[in-house]
Each structure stands twice: as structure tokens, then as C-alpha cells.
Design an enzyme around this catalytic site. Sequence first.
Site, PDB file in Angstrom:
ATOM      1  N   ARG A  15      61.057  41.049  58.058  1.00 62.31           N
ATOM      2  CA  ARG A  15      60.844  40.843  59.152  1.00 62.31           C
ATOM      3  C   ARG A  15      61.578  39.657  59.506  1.00 62.31           C
ATOM      4  NH1 ARG A  15      54.642  38.265  57.011  1.00 62.31           N
ATOM      5  NH2 ARG A  15      55.736  38.035  54.982  1.00 62.31           N
ATOM      6  N   LYS A  75      59.478  33.147  55.409  1.00 61.98           N
ATOM      7  CA  LYS A  75      59.580  32.781  54.189  1.00 61.98           C
ATOM      8  C   LYS A  75      59.651  31.529  54.352  1.00 61.98           C
ATOM      9  CE  LYS A  75      57.509  35.771  52.009  1.00 61.98           C
ATOM     10  NZ  LYS A  75      55.702  35.620  51.798  1.00 61.98           N
ATOM     11  N   TYR A  94      56.630  30.350  56.816  1.00 64.50           N
ATOM     12  CA  TYR A  94      55.102  29.866  54.980  1.00 64.50           C
ATOM     13  C   TYR A  94      56.252  29.459  53.950  1.00 64.50           C
ATOM     14  CZ  TYR A  94      52.813  33.787  57.173  1.00 64.50           C
ATOM     15  OH  TYR A  94      51.575  34.333  58.045  1.00 64.50           O
ATOM     16  N   HIS A  96      54.062  27.966  51.181  1.00 68.80           N
ATOM     17  CA  HIS A  96      53.228  28.155  50.002  1.00 68.80           C
ATOM     18  C   HIS A  96      53.919  27.406  48.763  1.00 68.80           C
ATOM     19  CE1 HIS A  96      50.849  31.070  51.603  1.00 68.80           C
ATOM     20  NE2 HIS A  96      52.122  32.059  51.806  1.00 68.80           N
ATOM     21  N   GLU A 118      51.248  28.264  56.938  1.00 69.62           N
ATOM     22  CA  GLU A 118      49.551  28.869  56.426  1.00 69.62           C
ATOM     23  C   GLU A 118      48.788  27.724  56.130  1.00 69.62           C
ATOM     24  OE1 GLU A 118      52.245  28.697  54.428  1.00 69.62           O
ATOM     25  OE2 GLU A 118      52.221  27.203  52.612  1.00 69.62           O
ATOM     26  N   ILE A 178      38.282  38.933  57.170  1.00 68.52           N
ATOM     27  CA  ILE A 178      39.423  39.700  58.172  1.00 68.52           C
ATOM     28  C   ILE A 178      40.088  40.760  57.763  1.00 68.52           C
ATOM     29  CG2 ILE A 178      41.797  39.285  58.814  1.00 68.52           C
ATOM     30  CD1 ILE A 178      40.168  36.706  60.031  1.00 68.52           C
ATOM     31  N   VAL A 179      40.311  40.758  55.819  1.00 68.87           N
ATOM     32  CA  VAL A 179      40.839  42.045  55.346  1.00 68.87           C
ATOM     33  C   VAL A 179      39.803  43.270  55.449  1.00 68.87           C
ATOM     34  CG1 VAL A 179      41.314  43.413  53.314  1.00 68.87           C
ATOM     35  CG2 VAL A 179      42.897  41.198  53.977  1.00 68.87           C
ATOM     36  N   ASP A 198      29.270  41.506  51.133  1.00 70.94           N
ATOM     37  CA  ASP A 198      29.720  40.658  51.439  1.00 70.94           C
ATOM     38  C   ASP A 198      28.434  39.841  50.324  1.00 70.94           C
ATOM     39  OD1 ASP A 198      32.160  38.610  52.978  1.00 70.94           O
ATOM     40  OD2 ASP A 198      30.285  37.621  52.235  1.00 70.94           O
ATOM     41  N   VAL A 239      38.254  40.414  48.773  1.00 66.73           N
ATOM     42  CA  VAL A 239      37.283  38.830  49.007  1.00 66.73           C
ATOM     43  C   VAL A 239      38.370  38.090  48.987  1.00 66.73           C
ATOM     44  CG1 VAL A 239      35.077  39.822  47.456  1.00 66.73           C
ATOM     45  CG2 VAL A 239      36.946  38.412  46.464  1.00 66.73           C
ATOM     46  N   ALA A 268      43.400  41.664  47.256  1.00 69.50           N
ATOM     47  CA  ALA A 268      43.500  40.315  46.935  1.00 69.50           C
ATOM     48  C   ALA A 268      43.870  40.005  46.197  1.00 69.50           C
ATOM     49  CB  ALA A 268      41.562  40.090  46.918  1.00 69.50           C
ATOM     50  N   ASP A 270      47.033  39.089  45.283  1.00 65.33           N
ATOM     51  CA  ASP A 270      48.010  37.869  45.624  1.00 65.33           C
ATOM     52  C   ASP A 270      46.892  36.749  45.735  1.00 65.33           C
ATOM     53  OD1 ASP A 270      46.437  38.237  48.396  1.00 65.33           O
ATOM     54  OD2 ASP A 270      47.355  37.297  49.350  1.00 65.33           O
ATOM     55  N   ASN A 300      51.942  42.301  49.206  1.00 62.13           N
ATOM     56  CA  ASN A 300      53.265  42.008  50.036  1.00 62.13           C
ATOM     57  C   ASN A 300      53.157  42.855  50.752  1.00 62.13           C
ATOM     58  OD1 ASN A 300      54.990  43.207  48.950  1.00 62.13           O
ATOM     59  ND2 ASN A 300      56.693  41.839  49.853  1.00 62.13           N
TER      60      ASN A 300
HETATM   61  P1  NAD Z   1      38.203  36.156  54.293  1.00 63.95           P
HETATM   62  O1  NAD Z   1      38.105  34.231  53.715  1.00 63.95           O
HETATM   63  O2  NAD Z   1      38.385  36.648  56.277  1.00 63.95           O
HETATM   64  O3  NAD Z   1      37.617  36.766  53.851  1.00 63.95           O
HETATM   65  C1  NAD Z   1      36.612  36.620  52.818  1.00 63.95           C
HETATM   66  C2  NAD Z   1      35.171  37.133  52.643  1.00 63.95           C
HETATM   67  O4  NAD Z   1      35.508  37.137  51.343  1.00 63.95           O
HETATM   68  C3  NAD Z   1      35.234  36.385  53.241  1.00 63.95           C
HETATM   69  O5  NAD Z   1      34.113  36.719  53.777  1.00 63.95           O
HETATM   70  C4  NAD Z   1      33.236  35.703  51.880  1.00 63.95           C
HETATM   71  O6  NAD Z   1      32.300  35.813  51.693  1.00 63.95           O
HETATM   72  C5  NAD Z   1      33.979  37.150  50.838  1.00 63.95           C
HETATM   73  N1  NAD Z   1      33.714  36.914  49.397  1.00 63.95           N
HETATM   74  C6  NAD Z   1      33.856  35.800  48.915  1.00 63.95           C
HETATM   75  N2  NAD Z   1      33.350  36.239  47.037  1.00 63.95           N
HETATM   76  C7  NAD Z   1      32.701  37.835  47.467  1.00 63.95           C
HETATM   77  C8  NAD Z   1      31.652  38.062  47.071  1.00 63.95           C
HETATM   78  N3  NAD Z   1      31.877  37.755  45.045  1.00 63.95           N
HETATM   79  N4  NAD Z   1      31.546  39.365  46.693  1.00 63.95           N
HETATM   80  C9  NAD Z   1      31.631  39.603  48.067  1.00 63.95           C
HETATM   81  N5  NAD Z   1      33.044  38.786  49.313  1.00 63.95           N
HETATM   82  C10 NAD Z   1      32.782  38.066  48.876  1.00 63.95           C
HETATM   83  O7  NAD Z   1      40.336  36.428  54.138  1.00 63.95           O
HETATM   84  P2  NAD Z   1      40.688  37.811  54.642  1.00 63.95           P
HETATM   85  O8  NAD Z   1      41.407  37.352  54.490  1.00 63.95           O
HETATM   86  O9  NAD Z   1      40.017  38.679  54.237  1.00 63.95           O
HETATM   87  O10 NAD Z   1      41.922  37.845  52.822  1.00 63.95           O
HETATM   88  C11 NAD Z   1      41.017  38.091  51.426  1.00 63.95           C
HETATM   89  C12 NAD Z   1      42.343  38.434  50.802  1.00 63.95           C
HETATM   90  O11 NAD Z   1      43.406  39.072  51.084  1.00 63.95           O
HETATM   91  C13 NAD Z   1      42.865  37.335  50.007  1.00 63.95           C
HETATM   92  O12 NAD Z   1      43.088  36.568  49.361  1.00 63.95           O
HETATM   93  C14 NAD Z   1      44.297  37.162  50.842  1.00 63.95           C
HETATM   94  O13 NAD Z   1      45.109  36.379  50.134  1.00 63.95           O
HETATM   95  C15 NAD Z   1      44.356  38.100  50.711  1.00 63.95           C
HETATM   96  N6  NAD Z   1      45.417  39.301  51.562  1.00 63.95           N
HETATM   97  C16 NAD Z   1      46.637  39.773  51.127  1.00 63.95           C
HETATM   98  C17 NAD Z   1      47.777  40.491  51.468  1.00 63.95           C
HETATM   99  C18 NAD Z   1      48.271  41.044  50.537  1.00 63.95           C
HETATM  100  O14 NAD Z   1      49.487  41.726  50.426  1.00 63.95           O
HETATM  101  N7  NAD Z   1      48.205  42.021  49.684  1.00 63.95           N
HETATM  102  C19 NAD Z   1      47.345  40.672  52.941  1.00 63.95           C
HETATM  103  C20 NAD Z   1      46.668  39.495  53.180  1.00 63.95           C
HETATM  104  C21 NAD Z   1      46.129  38.614  53.127  1.00 63.95           C
END
Ligand code: NAD
Length: 363
Positions: A15, A75, A94, A96, A118, A178-179, A198, A239, A268, A270, A300
Site C-alpha cells: 500500500r 505502516k 498506523y 500500534h 488506529e 463492520i467485518v 452477535d 468478533v 479476528a 489479529d 493482514n
Molecule cells: P466491530 O467492532 O465493528 O465488530 C465486532 C462485533 O463483534 C460487534 O458487533 C460486537 O457486538 C461483536 N461481538 C463481540 N463479542 C461477540 C460474541 N461473543 N459473539 C458475537 N459477536 C460478538 O469490529 P470489526 O471492525 O468488524 O473487526 C472485527 C475483527 O476483525 C477485529 O478483531 C479486527 O481487528 C479484525 N480485522 C482483521 C483484519 C485482518 O486482516 N485479519 C482486517 C481488519 C480487521
Amino acid sequence: MIIGVPKEIKNNENRVALTPAGVSEMKKHGHVVYVQSTAGLGSGFADDEYTQAGAVVLPTIEEVYAIAEMIIKVKEPIASEYPLIKKDQLLFTYFHFASSEPLTHAMLEKGAVCLAYETVEKTDRSLPLLVPMSEVAGRMAIQQGAKYLEKPLKGRGILLGGVPGVPPAKVLVLGGGIVGTQAAKMAAGLGAQVTIMDLSLPRLRQLDDIMPANVNTEMSNHYNITRAIKDADLIVGAVLIPGAKAPHLITRDMLKLMRPGAVVVDVAVDQGGCIETCTPTTHENPTFIIDDIVHYCVANMPGAVPYTSTLALTNATLPYAVQLANKGWEKACSENEELKKGLNIANGKILYKGVAEAWNLPY
Ligand code: NAD
């Protein structure tokens, strides 16, 4: 202001922090932009495009750091960049910090002003510079899941949408943020039968309103998850509990309840992952198999689609970067609470509580 855009040198980071469109916007506001040669190449932007947009292309990273008052990156700086950073230079990227003590100490010692993507935070507590990457990862989770469900890649051999006369695959999305929302939309668009779980009832209500008919919502609890994983073809872990490790919603012993060849994409990962058996993988070697379940756990994910990720990220960062360039960091942060939350280090002091707590340093 003089702005510098170095080429990212972290392994596999393609990026870039400013696109030619961003350069043109900065020029419009009277700023001067220096871009390191080939900085945009991994995202599909050639040096010529930057020059045409009004940037000056410099051959080396040393020249970019030496001339710039503000460095915009993607980064965190890596060790070889530390000596290039000047006292009072503003770094917008970013960081972290809570996951790297050496980086925290290096930035304090250099006297840099560190504004971390972040921790920029809106009044509704959302994190506008993390959202775009979650959107990318959520949509990509289904693309990857669909691929690894194919038989040659050790999956169950099921097509997500089915075909006329053959039922579609079942997709379970754990977490409806969001994810999870983006994953569910993509899976539904391909014709899969989708369930989102959720913990938040208001969130489930909202999702129920906006999702198409092939998406069901369910409360997330052990009973419902145990039942749903038995016939799920693809599970997306999405989550997040802010500031904490992800809970293990699917434990090792639950894998044997699942269909052989089912795929888990634990986005999740990460934050430790919400499937106990998930450990971080890379784009070079993205999957492994435990108990016949294909695990995709790339930490990532957006890195695989740098064109989309760069545009998504810079759409979100540019308005803040323009404010910083127009006003300088002190005025911009005093007038904008969102940006102020992004200030992690300035004048040799830690200004973000979480970072100070992580390394037992004064705040
Ligand atoms: P977010 O806060 O928008 O959504 C998280 C959701 O999880 C919330 O709606 C919350 O209510 C729910 N939640 C919490 N505990 C729960 C449970 N026990 N059961 C069901 N739902 C539950 O977060 P997001 O932006 O969607 O990010 C989700 C994860 O993805 C984070 O860990 C983020 O760091 C990760 N992420 C990873 C990558 C990657 O490349 N691997 C990229 C972006 C984000």
C-alpha cells in the site's frame, strides 16, 4: 507544508499513503509533496502519475525523510527508518505502539510527533481509519472462503450459491460489526444461506432491517453456535471486544462437530482469533488443516488487494492529512477532537493512556 511519502519497506506491504489524487488535493491547498520513487507501484500508481499530479519524485527514502515536515505512511516505521526521523517531524501512519516497546522508545527518543491512524476516534467511538480495512477484510473473507471450499484446495467442494435444483452453501458469520456486515452482504449476494450472530440485540435488529432475505440473525451464545456449526460450510470469525483478546467461540473440541472440508476464515485472528485452533498465517501460506477443517487465518488480509486497500485507506485518511498540513498538528488537534485522539507521542511524551500503560511509562 512540505509532505513526504516514503515507499513502505515492511515485508509484503504494497500500500501507499497518498495516491496521485491525494497529491493533487494537497497541491490545491498549497502544499509541496515529495514522493519516493516507486512508492505507489505496488498499488498500481506509477511515478509519472505522481509527477503529473504535481509531486516531486525523489530517488531515495533518505531524501524524503530529510526534506519533509510531515511524513505520511501506512505502516509503523521499522528499525532502519528510525535514524531518518527528525526531531519534531510529524508522522501520520498506523503505529500500534501497544504491540512494540522498541518502536515506542525510538519515537520518544527521536522527539517525533506521532499521530496514529488506529486511535483517531469519532464522538460515537468509531475508529474511522480502521473501518476501511475491516470493510476490505470482511468482503475478502467470503472470496477466500469460497475459494478454499473448492475440492482441490481441500474444501468440501460446494459452490456458495448452489445452482438451480441444488441448495446453496450455509455461511455462519460470528460478529455483526463492520467485518461481519460486509462478509454477510457478500455471501448473500452470491446466493448463500447466511446466519449472522452477535451479542448486541440492537445490532441484530439493525442487521435484520438492512440485510436481504437470505440472511438470518441470531443471538450469539454457546448453544446457538454449537448447533449452527454442525451444518455450516463456511464460518467467518468477526468478533471484537475493544482492547481485549477475542473470545474463543469455537473451541478445539467443537471442530469434530463440523463437516469435513468446512472452511473457517478467522478475520479476528489479529486479536487472538475467535476460533481456538486459529493461529496467524501469511498470504504465502494462508491455510492449514486441523480435524479436516480448513483454517484461513491471515492477519493482514487487506495486503493482498493493495489497489483497493490503498484507495479505501486514503479516502479516509486524506481529509485528516489535509487538516494537519493546513493548520499544523497543534492547531489541527486543538480544533478537532477526532484528530486529538490520534496523538500518541509529542514533545518526547506519551499522550495516549493505552500506550503508557502497555509499557509502564509516564503519561
Ligand atoms: P466491530 O467492532 O465493528 O465488530 C465486532 C462485533 O463483534 C460487534 O458487533 C460486537 O457486538 C461483536 N461481538 C463481540 N463479542 C461477540 C460474541 N461473543 N459473539 C458475537 N459477536 C460478538 O469490529 P470489526 O471492525 O468488524 O473487526 C472485527 C475483527 O476483525 C477485529 O478483531 C479486527 O481487528 C479484525 N480485522 C482483521 C483484519 C485482518 O486482516 N485479519 C482486517 C481488519 C480487521
